[in-house]
Motif scaffolding. Structure first.
Motif, mmCIF file in Angstrom:
data_model
loop_
_atom_site.group_PDB
_atom_site.id
_atom_site.type_symbol
_atom_site.label_atom_id
_atom_site.label_comp_id
_atom_site.label_asym_id
_atom_site.label_seq_id
_atom_site.Cartn_x
_atom_site.Cartn_y
_atom_site.Cartn_z
ATOM 1 N N VAL A 44 0.838 -1.202 0.000
ATOM 2 C CA VAL A 44 0.000 0.000 0.000
ATOM 3 C C VAL A 44 0.871 1.249 0.000
ATOM 4 C CG1 VAL A 44 -1.634 1.354 1.386
ATOM 5 C CG2 VAL A 44 -1.973 -1.109 1.112
ATOM 6 N N SER A 45 1.888 1.242 0.842
ATOM 7 C CA SER A 45 2.806 2.377 0.912
ATOM 8 C C SER A 45 3.503 2.605 -0.426
ATOM 9 C CB SER A 45 3.837 2.139 2.012
ATOM 10 O OG SER A 45 4.812 3.156 2.007
ATOM 11 N N LEU A 46 3.934 1.510 -1.058
ATOM 12 C CA LEU A 46 4.605 1.613 -2.359
ATOM 13 C C LEU A 46 3.690 2.241 -3.404
ATOM 14 C CD1 LEU A 46 6.998 0.964 -4.233
ATOM 15 C CD2 LEU A 46 5.999 -1.317 -4.557
ATOM 16 N N LEU A 47 2.431 1.829 -3.408
ATOM 17 C CA LEU A 47 1.477 2.374 -4.373
ATOM 18 C C LEU A 47 1.238 3.866 -4.134
ATOM 19 C CD1 LEU A 47 -1.157 -0.518 -4.526
ATOM 20 C CD2 LEU A 47 0.546 0.092 -6.259
ATOM 21 N N VAL A 48 1.076 4.250 -2.855
ATOM 22 C CA VAL A 48 0.804 5.654 -2.533
ATOM 23 C C VAL A 48 2.011 6.528 -2.884
ATOM 24 C CG1 VAL A 48 0.375 7.281 -0.648
ATOM 25 C CG2 VAL A 48 -0.870 5.108 -0.737
ATOM 26 N N ILE A 49 3.202 6.085 -2.480
ATOM 27 C CA ILE A 49 4.404 6.885 -2.738
ATOM 28 C C ILE A 49 4.699 6.949 -4.238
ATOM 29 C CG2 ILE A 49 6.919 6.876 -2.461
ATOM 30 C CD1 ILE A 49 6.539 6.183 0.412
ATOM 31 N N SER A 50 4.467 5.841 -4.964
ATOM 32 C CA SER A 50 4.675 5.856 -6.413
ATOM 33 C C SER A 50 3.720 6.832 -7.087
ATOM 34 C CB SER A 50 4.475 4.445 -6.986
ATOM 35 O OG SER A 50 5.413 3.550 -6.456
ATOM 36 N N LEU A 51 2.476 6.862 -6.605
ATOM 37 C CA LEU A 51 1.490 7.795 -7.159
ATOM 38 C C LEU A 51 1.948 9.236 -6.983
ATOM 39 C CD1 LEU A 51 -1.346 8.420 -8.312
ATOM 40 C CD2 LEU A 51 -2.199 8.350 -5.963
ATOM 41 N N PHE A 52 2.454 9.552 -5.788
ATOM 42 C CA PHE A 52 2.904 10.921 -5.536
ATOM 43 C C PHE A 52 4.221 11.214 -6.242
ATOM 44 C CE2 PHE A 52 -0.291 10.930 -2.216
ATOM 45 C CZ PHE A 52 -0.739 12.244 -2.253
ATOM 46 N N ALA A 53 5.038 10.177 -6.482
ATOM 47 C CA ALA A 53 6.275 10.382 -7.220
ATOM 48 C C ALA A 53 5.978 10.762 -8.668
ATOM 49 C CB ALA A 53 7.135 9.126 -7.173
ATOM 50 N N VAL A 54 4.946 10.137 -9.233
ATOM 51 C CA VAL A 54 4.602 10.399 -10.632
ATOM 52 C C VAL A 54 3.858 11.725 -10.788
ATOM 53 C CG1 VAL A 54 3.242 9.587 -12.609
ATOM 54 C CG2 VAL A 54 4.554 7.950 -11.226
#
Length: 199
Positions: A44-54
Motif C-alpha cells: 500500500v505504501s509503495l502504491l501511494v508513494i509511487s502515485l505521488f512520485a509520478v
C-alpha cells in the motif's frame, strides 16, 4: 540520486521503528493475517508513494493542498491511532473495531509508512531530476529498495509474537501508543509552523 533518496526514505520510514507498532496492531490476530499484513502494508505504501512520485506536485496543486496540510492530516490520524492503543486496545469494543479494519491499509500502509514526510521527500527528489531518465530510474529503484527492507522487517517481526505472548503485546501497545502520540504531536506542530511561515 539513488543513495540520497534511499537513505532519506529509510530514515523517514524507519523500518525497525515500525516493528513495535506493527506487532501491537496485529499481535492478537491469526498468523495468516499477520503474514498477509506484513506484505500488504509495504505494498500500500509503495502504491501511494509511487502515485505521488509520478504526479504528486500536480495532485497537490489541483487540490490546493500544501505539505503542511498533509502533515497536519497525518498527525491527526496518528493521534487517533495512538489514543486507541493507549486507552482502548484491551477493551472488547476496540478489539471489535480493530477486527473490522484492515490495519495494513490504515494506519500501517498510510500514514505510518507512506506519511507526509515520505511523500514530501519523494516529491522533492523528483523535482530535482528535471527530466533526467537515469535520475527517475534511480529514484524508482530507491523506493523499491526501501519498501523491500520494510517488508522484510515486518515479515520477520511476526516470529517475535510467539515470545511476547498477550501480556507482552499489551505492554508493547502502550509503548507504541506513546511513541505514536509524540510523532503525531510533532507532525501537527510542524504543520502549524509551516502554515505560519507561508502566512
Amino acid at each position: 540520486m539513488y543513495t540520497t533518496t534511499a537513505i532519506t526514505l529509510l530514515v523517514i520510514m524507519d523500518p525497525p521503528g515500525q516493528v513495535p507498532v506493527f506487532l501491537s496492531l496485529v499481535g492478537r490476530r491469526s498468523a495468516e493475517y499477520r503474514r498477509k499484513a506484513a506484505w500488504q502494508a509495504p505494498l500500500v505504501s509503495l502504491l501511494v508513494i509511487s502515485l505521488f512520485a509520478v504526479g504528486g506536485r500536480a495532485i497537490l496543486a489541483y487540490l490546493h493542498i500544501g505539505i503542511p496540510a498533509l502533515q497536519g492530516a497525518g498527525g491527526l490520524l496518528l493521534l487517533l491511532v495512538a489514543l486507541q492503543l493507549l486507552m482502548g486496545l484491551g477493551g472488547s469494543t476496540a478489539a471489535q473495531v480493530s477486527d473490522d479494519v484492515n490495519v495494513a491499509l490504515v494506519p500501517l500502509g498510510t500514514p505510518m509508512l507512506a506519511g507526509p514526510g515520505a511523500i514530501a521527500a519523494v516529491i522533492v527528489a523528483v523535482s530535482q531530476v528535471h527530466g533526467d531518465v537515469p535520475g527517475y530510474t534511480a529514484i524508482a529503484a530507491a523506493i523499491l529498495t526501501v519498501h523491500a527492507v520494510v517488508a522484510l522487517a515486518l515479515f520477520f517481526s511476526t516470529g517475535i509474537i510467539r515470545v511476547l505472548r498477550v501480556s507482552g503485546i499489551t505492554l508493547l501497545a502502550k509503548i507504541a501508543g506513546l511513541l505514536l502520540a509524540a510523532i503525531a504531536v510533532q507532525l501537527i506542530a510542524t504543520s502549524v509552523i509551516g502554515f505560519a511561515a507561508t502566512a
